[in-house]
Design a protein around this motif. Structure first.
Motif, mmCIF file in Angstrom:
data_model
loop_
_atom_site.group_PDB
_atom_site.id
_atom_site.type_symbol
_atom_site.label_atom_id
_atom_site.label_comp_id
_atom_site.label_asym_id
_atom_site.label_seq_id
_atom_site.Cartn_x
_atom_site.Cartn_y
_atom_site.Cartn_z
ATOM 1 N N GLY A 117 -34.659 -6.829 -21.233
ATOM 2 C CA GLY A 117 -35.789 -7.466 -20.578
ATOM 3 C C GLY A 117 -35.570 -7.676 -19.097
ATOM 4 N N LEU A 118 -34.349 -7.998 -18.715
ATOM 5 C CA LEU A 118 -34.044 -8.240 -17.308
ATOM 6 C C LEU A 118 -34.266 -6.990 -16.468
ATOM 7 C CD1 LEU A 118 -32.953 -10.356 -15.295
ATOM 8 C CD2 LEU A 118 -30.650 -9.482 -15.779
ATOM 9 N N GLU A 119 -34.009 -5.825 -17.044
ATOM 10 C CA GLU A 119 -34.141 -4.571 -16.297
ATOM 11 C C GLU A 119 -35.469 -3.858 -16.549
ATOM 12 O OE1 GLU A 119 -32.279 -3.531 -14.026
ATOM 13 O OE2 GLU A 119 -30.382 -4.587 -14.286
ATOM 14 N N ARG A 120 -36.368 -4.507 -17.256
ATOM 15 C CA ARG A 120 -37.609 -3.842 -17.656
ATOM 16 C C ARG A 120 -38.375 -3.262 -16.463
ATOM 17 N NH1 ARG A 120 -40.463 -4.677 -22.290
ATOM 18 N NH2 ARG A 120 -38.332 -4.657 -23.116
ATOM 19 N N TRP A 125 -37.942 0.916 -15.414
ATOM 20 C CA TRP A 125 -38.992 1.662 -14.703
ATOM 21 C C TRP A 125 -38.429 2.923 -14.065
ATOM 22 C CZ3 TRP A 125 -38.621 2.263 -9.326
ATOM 23 C CH2 TRP A 125 -39.664 3.000 -8.752
ATOM 24 N N PHE A 126 -37.242 2.814 -13.482
ATOM 25 C CA PHE A 126 -36.629 3.954 -12.819
ATOM 26 C C PHE A 126 -36.425 5.105 -13.803
ATOM 27 C CE2 PHE A 126 -32.921 6.271 -11.182
ATOM 28 C CZ PHE A 126 -33.344 6.551 -9.894
ATOM 29 N N VAL A 127 -35.857 4.791 -14.960
ATOM 30 C CA VAL A 127 -35.630 5.824 -15.966
ATOM 31 C C VAL A 127 -36.953 6.383 -16.472
ATOM 32 C CG1 VAL A 127 -34.780 6.213 -18.316
ATOM 33 C CG2 VAL A 127 -33.358 4.990 -16.652
ATOM 34 N N SER A 128 -37.902 5.518 -16.710
ATOM 35 C CA SER A 128 -39.165 5.927 -17.305
ATOM 36 C C SER A 128 -40.022 6.768 -16.365
ATOM 37 C CB SER A 128 -39.950 4.687 -17.737
ATOM 38 O OG SER A 128 -41.149 5.055 -18.385
ATOM 39 N N CYS A 129 -39.996 6.445 -15.072
ATOM 40 C CA CYS A 129 -40.923 7.091 -14.141
ATOM 41 C C CYS A 129 -40.272 8.059 -13.157
ATOM 42 C CB CYS A 129 -41.684 6.030 -13.344
ATOM 43 S SG CYS A 129 -42.772 5.006 -14.357
ATOM 44 N N PRO A 144 -42.341 0.424 -21.508
ATOM 45 C CA PRO A 144 -43.789 0.348 -21.297
ATOM 46 C C PRO A 144 -44.266 1.294 -20.210
ATOM 47 C CG PRO A 144 -42.708 -1.467 -20.178
ATOM 48 C CD PRO A 144 -41.627 -0.742 -20.946
ATOM 49 N N ARG A 145 -45.568 1.368 -20.017
ATOM 50 C CA ARG A 145 -46.139 2.057 -18.876
ATOM 51 C C ARG A 145 -46.149 1.073 -17.695
ATOM 52 N NH1 ARG A 145 -49.195 6.342 -20.075
ATOM 53 N NH2 ARG A 145 -48.633 6.904 -17.944
ATOM 54 N N PRO A 148 -48.291 0.028 -10.137
ATOM 55 C CA PRO A 148 -47.683 -0.288 -8.838
ATOM 56 C C PRO A 148 -48.065 -1.687 -8.369
ATOM 57 C CG PRO A 148 -49.601 1.090 -8.500
ATOM 58 C CD PRO A 148 -49.430 0.963 -9.997
ATOM 59 N N ASP A 149 -47.618 -2.699 -9.103
ATOM 60 C CA ASP A 149 -48.041 -4.059 -8.830
ATOM 61 C C ASP A 149 -46.935 -4.872 -8.162
ATOM 62 O OD1 ASP A 149 -46.273 -4.552 -10.928
ATOM 63 O OD2 ASP A 149 -47.857 -4.921 -12.398
ATOM 64 N N ALA A 150 -47.228 -6.140 -7.894
ATOM 65 C CA ALA A 150 -46.284 -7.004 -7.178
ATOM 66 C C ALA A 150 -45.033 -7.273 -7.998
ATOM 67 C CB ALA A 150 -46.975 -8.317 -6.804
ATOM 68 N N LEU A 151 -45.157 -7.364 -9.325
ATOM 69 C CA LEU A 151 -43.982 -7.573 -10.172
ATOM 70 C C LEU A 151 -43.011 -6.401 -10.036
ATOM 71 C CD1 LEU A 151 -42.347 -8.983 -12.383
ATOM 72 C CD2 LEU A 151 -43.841 -7.880 -14.088
#
Length: 273
Positions: A117-120, A125-129, A144-145, A148-151
């Protein structure tokens, strides 16, 4: 508020599309990619969970003799000192044997960390995208998908203030030669341009990995610093070993960017040392 224009890098639902593919690897780089795949399997055996490419090679934009080969490896269990030593030896052999690449770099992580969860919204994201599967399990299927948001902006690059002291140490430890400073200029230039881009990414509402485009997008929102970011993007592609550049990064551009990032997006959630 994010722009309503549909931007590049997003699918029809507004999620960041995965960039890169093995089909886009330029022919000149296919032998080193194949060698990397085989040697990673030999090095880690059954502990290897998955291997990925990222950067210009799987995007199809790499230049022979100028681009580096970027790899990410996930393991069953935490990487050990022996794993890291073996990886460095593998990198050196690939770099020596294949003049097509200007350096090889490998990130090592435990599978469990990528999925945590900490690296979600950072490593996950890096691995997924941004990573292209090379062998083994593709963890994107379990993630998850992303929008490009603030989080995403906060969790990817909201730690620049913590990095700057380490950058100063690396600069001080360099042997004072052009050859020693050039990789630092390339690395820090790229990092600052990407941080500048993600600072404004939620407002622009899109994604790109092209350094030139990142700098141009940043300049739309910070025109008074646009020329400085364009210069950093150029050095990220064709680095010099100018010590004045490094000094300006850790004394001027970096501190300003870290402060503005914290003001706009907040600070990245702390990670274990």
């Amino acid at each position: 508020m994010a722009d309503t224009v549909h931007r590049p890098g997003l699918d029809a639902q507004g999620h960041i599309r995965r960039e890169g593919s093995l089909a886009r690897v330029p022919p000149a780089f296919r032998p080193v990619v194949s060698a990397a795949r085989e040697r990673l399997a030999d090095t880690f055996g059954t502990r290897l969970n998955g291997a990925y490419l990222y950067g210009s090679v799987p995007r199809g934009t790499a230049h022979v003799g100028r681009s580096d080969l970027d790899l990410l490896v996930t393991l069953h269990g935490d990487p050990t000192a022996r794993d890291r030593n073996a990886t460095r030896a593998l990198e050196e052999r690939l770099d020596d044997e294949f003049p097509e690449v200007d350096g090889v770099g490998t990130l090592l992580y435990a599978r469990e960390r990528v999925l945590s969860g900490l690296e979600r919204h950072d490593l996950g994201w890096f691995v997924s995208c941004l990573c292209t599967p090379l062998s083994g399990e593709d963890l994107a299927a379990l993630l998850p998908r992303y929008r490009p948001d603030a989080l995403l902006a906060r969790e990817t690059n909201g730690d620049l203030a913590l990095l700057l002291p380490r950058w100063r140490e690396r600069i001080a430890a360099a042997d004072g030669t052009e050859e020693a400073r050039r990789p630092l200029v390339r690395f820090m230039s790229r990092h600052l341009v990407r941080t500048g881009f993600t600072l404004v990414m939620p407002r622009w509402n899109g994604w790109t990995s092209d350094l030139t485009e990142m700098a141009e997008v940043f300049g739309l929102y910070y025109p008074q610093r646009a020329a400085r970011m364009r210069a950093a993007a150029a050095l990220g592609r064709e680095p010099s070993g100018d010590p004045a550049v490094l000094a300006s990064y850790v004394d001027e551009l970096g501190p300003w960017l870290a402060g503005e990032y914290a003001r706009v997006h907040g600070v990245k959630a702390p990670r274990p040392d």
